[in-house]
Write a protein that holds these residues in place. Structure first.
Motif, PDB file in Angstrom:
ATOM      1  N   ALA A  10      29.178 -47.450  19.448  1.00 56.57           N
ATOM      2  CA  ALA A  10      28.266 -47.913  18.636  1.00 56.57           C
ATOM      3  C   ALA A  10      28.068 -46.515  17.872  1.00 56.57           C
ATOM      4  CB  ALA A  10      26.920 -48.376  19.062  1.00 56.57           C
ATOM      5  N   VAL A  98       9.681 -49.027  24.326  1.00 58.14           N
ATOM      6  CA  VAL A  98      10.721 -48.816  25.018  1.00 58.14           C
ATOM      7  C   VAL A  98      11.946 -49.443  23.943  1.00 58.14           C
ATOM      8  CG1 VAL A  98      10.474 -51.029  26.263  1.00 58.14           C
ATOM      9  CG2 VAL A  98      11.892 -49.254  27.180  1.00 58.14           C
ATOM     10  N   TYR A  99      11.796 -50.680  23.180  1.00 55.85           N
ATOM     11  CA  TYR A  99      12.904 -51.093  22.559  1.00 55.85           C
ATOM     12  C   TYR A  99      13.196 -50.178  21.496  1.00 55.85           C
ATOM     13  CZ  TYR A  99      11.953 -55.335  25.155  1.00 55.85           C
ATOM     14  OH  TYR A  99      11.666 -56.266  26.129  1.00 55.85           O
ATOM     15  N   TRP A 101      12.458 -46.460  21.364  1.00 54.91           N
ATOM     16  CA  TRP A 101      12.782 -45.239  21.945  1.00 54.91           C
ATOM     17  C   TRP A 101      14.085 -45.135  22.302  1.00 54.91           C
ATOM     18  CZ3 TRP A 101      14.109 -41.591  25.439  1.00 54.91           C
ATOM     19  CH2 TRP A 101      13.407 -40.505  25.377  1.00 54.91           C
ATOM     20  N   LEU A 102      14.535 -46.143  23.098  1.00 56.42           N
ATOM     21  CA  LEU A 102      16.077 -46.071  23.643  1.00 56.42           C
ATOM     22  C   LEU A 102      17.118 -46.327  22.887  1.00 56.42           C
ATOM     23  CD1 LEU A 102      17.077 -44.910  26.346  1.00 56.42           C
ATOM     24  CD2 LEU A 102      17.298 -47.422  27.148  1.00 56.42           C
ATOM     25  N   LYS A 103      16.969 -45.846  21.608  1.00 56.51           N
ATOM     26  CA  LYS A 103      18.083 -46.011  20.542  1.00 56.51           C
ATOM     27  C   LYS A 103      18.542 -44.816  20.000  1.00 56.51           C
ATOM     28  CE  LYS A 103      17.666 -50.679  20.640  1.00 56.51           C
ATOM     29  NZ  LYS A 103      16.971 -50.810  21.849  1.00 56.51           N
ATOM     30  N   PRO A 104      19.531 -44.679  19.527  1.00 51.07           N
ATOM     31  CA  PRO A 104      20.366 -43.283  18.811  1.00 51.07           C
ATOM     32  C   PRO A 104      19.806 -43.070  17.422  1.00 51.07           C
ATOM     33  CG  PRO A 104      21.894 -44.941  18.776  1.00 51.07           C
ATOM     34  CD  PRO A 104      21.053 -45.850  19.324  1.00 51.07           C
ATOM     35  N   ASP A 247       6.280 -39.907  27.518  1.00 49.53           N
ATOM     36  CA  ASP A 247       6.626 -40.716  28.778  1.00 49.53           C
ATOM     37  C   ASP A 247       6.525 -42.057  28.067  1.00 49.53           C
ATOM     38  OD1 ASP A 247       7.779 -38.688  30.292  1.00 49.53           O
ATOM     39  OD2 ASP A 247       6.181 -39.214  31.965  1.00 49.53           O
ATOM     40  N   VAL A 248       7.699 -42.777  28.096  1.00 48.69           N
ATOM     41  CA  VAL A 248       7.472 -44.185  27.313  1.00 48.69           C
ATOM     42  C   VAL A 248       7.222 -45.256  28.551  1.00 48.69           C
ATOM     43  CG1 VAL A 248       8.643 -45.847  26.013  1.00 48.69           C
ATOM     44  CG2 VAL A 248       8.835 -43.575  25.391  1.00 48.69           C
TER      45      VAL A 248
ATOM     46  N   ARG B  49      12.988 -45.905  34.499  1.00 47.27           N
ATOM     47  CA  ARG B  49      12.513 -45.292  33.271  1.00 47.27           C
ATOM     48  C   ARG B  49      13.103 -43.824  33.275  1.00 47.27           C
ATOM     49  NH1 ARG B  49       6.568 -45.116  34.048  1.00 47.27           N
ATOM     50  NH2 ARG B  49       6.692 -43.735  31.965  1.00 47.27           N
ATOM     51  N   CYS B  52      16.893 -43.732  32.210  1.00 49.53           N
ATOM     52  CA  CYS B  52      16.796 -44.051  30.922  1.00 49.53           C
ATOM     53  C   CYS B  52      16.590 -42.993  30.298  1.00 49.53           C
ATOM     54  CB  CYS B  52      16.352 -45.555  30.257  1.00 49.53           C
ATOM     55  SG  CYS B  52      17.330 -46.815  31.179  1.00 49.53           S
ATOM     56  N   GLY B  53      15.804 -41.892  30.541  1.00 48.39           N
ATOM     57  CA  GLY B  53      15.359 -40.885  29.890  1.00 48.39           C
ATOM     58  C   GLY B  53      13.987 -41.289  29.079  1.00 48.39           C
ATOM     59  N   LEU B  54      13.220 -42.615  29.761  1.00 47.99           N
ATOM     60  CA  LEU B  54      12.122 -42.681  28.915  1.00 47.99           C
ATOM     61  C   LEU B  54      10.767 -41.969  29.811  1.00 47.99           C
ATOM     62  CD1 LEU B  54      12.637 -46.342  29.134  1.00 47.99           C
ATOM     63  CD2 LEU B  54      12.402 -45.161  27.235  1.00 47.99           C
ATOM     64  N   SER B  76      21.549 -42.559  24.647  1.00 41.78           N
ATOM     65  CA  SER B  76      21.275 -44.046  24.532  1.00 41.78           C
ATOM     66  C   SER B  76      22.064 -44.974  23.822  1.00 41.78           C
ATOM     67  CB  SER B  76      19.831 -44.009  23.611  1.00 41.78           C
ATOM     68  OG  SER B  76      20.116 -43.401  22.146  1.00 41.78           O
ATOM     69  N   ARG B  77      23.108 -44.383  23.267  1.00 43.06           N
ATOM     70  CA  ARG B  77      24.313 -45.403  22.794  1.00 43.06           C
ATOM     71  C   ARG B  77      24.848 -45.959  23.935  1.00 43.06           C
ATOM     72  NH1 ARG B  77      26.911 -41.360  19.048  1.00 43.06           N
ATOM     73  NH2 ARG B  77      24.910 -40.231  19.143  1.00 43.06           N
ATOM     74  N   ILE B  79      23.686 -46.523  26.976  1.00 40.44           N
ATOM     75  CA  ILE B  79      22.686 -47.565  28.122  1.00 40.44           C
ATOM     76  C   ILE B  79      22.196 -48.799  27.395  1.00 40.44           C
ATOM     77  CG2 ILE B  79      20.634 -47.283  29.408  1.00 40.44           C
ATOM     78  CD1 ILE B  79      21.032 -44.291  29.436  1.00 40.44           C
ATOM     79  N   LEU B  81      19.270 -51.310  28.169  1.00 37.05           N
ATOM     80  CA  LEU B  81      17.917 -51.564  29.126  1.00 37.05           C
ATOM     81  C   LEU B  81      17.552 -52.888  28.885  1.00 37.05           C
ATOM     82  CD1 LEU B  81      15.881 -50.562  31.202  1.00 37.05           C
ATOM     83  CD2 LEU B  81      14.707 -49.648  29.310  1.00 37.05           C
ATOM     84  N   PRO B  83      14.013 -54.063  30.085  1.00 36.59           N
ATOM     85  CA  PRO B  83      12.830 -53.820  30.788  1.00 36.59           C
ATOM     86  C   PRO B  83      12.120 -54.920  31.447  1.00 36.59           C
ATOM     87  CG  PRO B  83      12.249 -53.653  28.414  1.00 36.59           C
ATOM     88  CD  PRO B  83      13.743 -54.087  28.553  1.00 36.59           C
ATOM     89  N   SER B 101      18.029 -54.406  17.683  1.00 36.42           N
ATOM     90  CA  SER B 101      18.855 -53.585  18.636  1.00 36.42           C
ATOM     91  C   SER B 101      19.984 -53.068  17.958  1.00 36.42           C
ATOM     92  CB  SER B 101      18.942 -54.352  19.750  1.00 36.42           C
ATOM     93  OG  SER B 101      19.587 -53.254  20.839  1.00 36.42           O
ATOM     94  N   LYS B 143      16.018 -60.662  26.460  1.00 38.75           N
ATOM     95  CA  LYS B 143      16.020 -59.254  26.597  1.00 38.75           C
ATOM     96  C   LYS B 143      17.267 -58.395  27.196  1.00 38.75           C
ATOM     97  CE  LYS B 143      12.410 -58.343  29.721  1.00 38.75           C
ATOM     98  NZ  LYS B 143      11.380 -58.785  30.285  1.00 38.75           N
ATOM     99  N   GLN B 146      19.780 -58.475  24.076  1.00 45.42           N
ATOM    100  CA  GLN B 146      19.531 -56.999  23.377  1.00 45.42           C
ATOM    101  C   GLN B 146      19.688 -55.736  23.982  1.00 45.42           C
ATOM    102  OE1 GLN B 146      17.017 -54.311  23.588  1.00 45.42           O
ATOM    103  NE2 GLN B 146      16.818 -54.874  25.682  1.00 45.42           N
TER     104      GLN B 146
END
Lengths: 249, 307
Positions: A10, A98-99, A101-104, A247-248, B49, B52-54, B76-77, B79, B81, B83, B101, B143, B146
């Motif tokens: 991706a 969270v949905y 933040w974790l995206k490029p 911190d998410v 968390r 995933c780097g959160l 993040s590409r 992974i 997740l 939640p 997503s 979830k 996505q």
């Protein structure tokens, strides 16, 4: 088979595509009908005030005063606070960040999309009624400066309140205190403080209209055209910095 | 298993003020399905968390495919997740949620990818209902959809089986196993033992923020079966039943509670479970209730931590 080797990579989305996706998401999720109706009701009050001003001896100055005291002192900041703090703040509170933040996606995009979504709702619902109130007051000269002042104030406030939404839990209370104490009391009471307020610079924009006396005197209208976007950019940078380090949950 | 680690945690701790959520945890996770097992509040979600780097570890390092997930946004590409939280974007349909997503991952055909991901978790892509109208199980599957829409090599799934009915659980477990068998690193958290058993996987056990055990599930199961256990039995012939079980060596202690209740101490729960019914039949005793008194997961984890 090895998924690492075979998974279709991706790509990083093109900036405009992801920014637009975030903007549309925030508009749909956070700019709710009840919020829009509430702000529209406040906006329509500006037009009613304009109708009362029509019979003033100096309708231009009276319209300008009404734009500053009601439009820039109450309508624009409260509307921007309501939407600006919730547009990202609700995502934090509802644990939905969270949905995103974790995206490029570059981190600057979410605060930018939040500010755009806020402005998209606030400017039509506040700046247009303020311009309309000037027409209603028979002070057409004030209409364009009022629209510009309200739009730039909304832009500046959106930067401040989006950053606040990312920074504080229940940012709306922090924002209320900021508007009431700093923007509406300190700016008027303490000499020279207006130049450190959004309302001070926004009211300067009304100086573009002829024969208008600016009580706050933060600076020239030309300077205000620079300062207000600069406040917005500062807010956006702070929000981005905060978002990057957060911190998410 | 760990020769090709996709996820590596080394001496990872996370604290919030005085509260230590994760304490000095180290493990490697390779391709295939790995279950992170632990009771609620064990630190599983905090660990996820950080994976995933959160969240930034207070101490230690986390690497995903050799990269720092906290500072390297490109990770993040790689992974996906799902939640634990139940919240969803309320105005969106499942397809819009998954397509979002896909768009943010830069997929060339986000709507097509979203449809395929939804079908993979047995949701109808043409369903126009908004997410809040979905059952909990359907939202769980959305979830997961996505999380897999961009086909990531690492999947982190936080309690993904919660709220699913038995059939849906079976389908979802099959999906996870399938994803694992394709060479993906799939790490699934759960607080339910039998869910993990079905995953048939390597297990990491967390309790009170610490890694209590790691290894093959069968080894863990044997450990748990070996631990001392107390079982409450209600029967119409408690003395006869107790005598026979003691004589057979199946129990190491017996306590009579009232007229019809026995509390049995055993070192071999499995042997007791096999012996109880035949002994009762032999003694013409009727069993009204058989209940393990300390079989809750918290007890199991306490035992593993204290070993």
């Amino acid at each position: 088979m090895n998924a690492v080797d075979t998974a279709p990579a991706a790509a990083r989305p093109r900036s405009l595509v992801s920014l637009l996706a975030l903007y549309r998401l925030l508009l749909r999720t956070q700019i709710t009908l009840s919020r829009l109706l509430g702000i529209a009701a406040l906006g329509s009050l500006a037009v009613v005030i304009g109708l009362f001003i029509r019979w003033d001896e100096n309708p231009n100055q009276a319209a300008a005063d009404a734009v500053v005291s009601y439009g820039l002192g109450i309508l624009v900041p409260f509307a921007t606070l309501w939407l600006g703090t919730s547009v990202v703040g609700d995502l934090v509170e509802d644990r939905l960040l969270v949905y995103l933040w974790l995206k490029p996606v570059p981190r600057w995009q979410l605060p930018a999309a939040a500010m755009l979504a806020t402005i998209s709702a606030v400017v039509p619902l506040t700046a247009l009624p303020l311009a309309a109130s000037a027409f209603a007051a028979g002070a057409a000269d004030i209409a364009w400066p009022a629209f510009l002042a309200a739009s730039l104030a909304a832009l500046a406030y959106s930067g401040v309140f989006v950053a606040a939404g990312l920074w504080f839990r229940r940012a709306i209370w922090w924002g209320l205190a900021f508007i009431l104490i700093w923007e509406n009391v300190a700016a008027y009471v303490v000499d020279g403080l207006a130049r450190f307020t959004v309302i001070g610079w926004a009211s300067s924009v009304l100086g573009m209209a002829p024969d208008i006396e600016d009580e706050l005197e933060a600076g020239s209208a030309a300077m205000a055209l620079v300062v207000l976007p600069a406040i917005a950019i500062a807010g956006w940078l702070i929000a981005t910095w905060r978002y990057r380090r957060a911190d998410v949950d | 298993m760990t020769s090709e680690p996709r996820i590596a945690a080394e001496n990872v701790s996370k604290w919030f003020g005085a509260l230590v959520a994760v304490s000095d945890v180290s493990f490697d996770v390779g391709p295939g399905v790995t279950a992170l097992l632990g009771p609620n509040g064990a630190g599983k979600s905090t660990m996820f968390r950080m994976l995933c780097g959160l969240a930034r570890p207070s101490k230690g390092t986390v690497r995903v495919l050799g990269r720092d997930p906290r500072t390297d946004t490109g990770v993040s590409r790689l992974i996906g997740l799902a939640p634990q939280q139940e919240g969803v974007f309320e105005p969106l349909t499942a397809r819009e949620f998954v397509a979002l997503s896909a768009k943010l991952h830069g997929l060339p055909d986000p709507w097509g990818a979203a449809g395929a991901a939804l079908e993979r978790v047995h949701l109808d892509p043409s369903d126009t209902r908004r997410l809040p109208t979905y059952s909990k199980g359907m939202r769980q599957r959305a979830k997961v959809a996505q999380a897999i829409v961009h086909d990531p090599p690492v999947l982190v799934l936080d309690e993904p089986l919660t709220g699913l009915d038995p059939r849906q659980r079976m389908d979802m477990v099959a999906l996870f196993r399938g994803l694992g068998s394709e060479g993906r690193c799939v790490i699934v958290s759960s607080h339910v033992l039998h869910e993990v058993e079905r995953l048939g996987s390597r297990v990491l056990v967390m309790s009170q923020g610490r890694l209590a055990a790691a290894g093959d599930f069968r080894e863990l199961r044997a450990l748990m079966d070996d631990r001392p256990m107390r079982v409450r039995v209600r029967t119409d012939r408690p003395r006869e039943l107790a005598g026979s079980l003691l004589a057979a060596g199946t129990v190491v202690g017996v306590r009579l509670d009232g007229a019809d209740v026995l509390e049995l101490d055993t070192a071999d729960a499995r042997a007791l479970s096999h012996a109880l019914a035949p002994v009762a039949r032999e003694q013409h005793a009727r069993l009204f209730e058989v209940q393990p008194l300390d079989a809750d997961l918290e007890g199991v984890f306490r035992y593993l931590v204290q070993r």
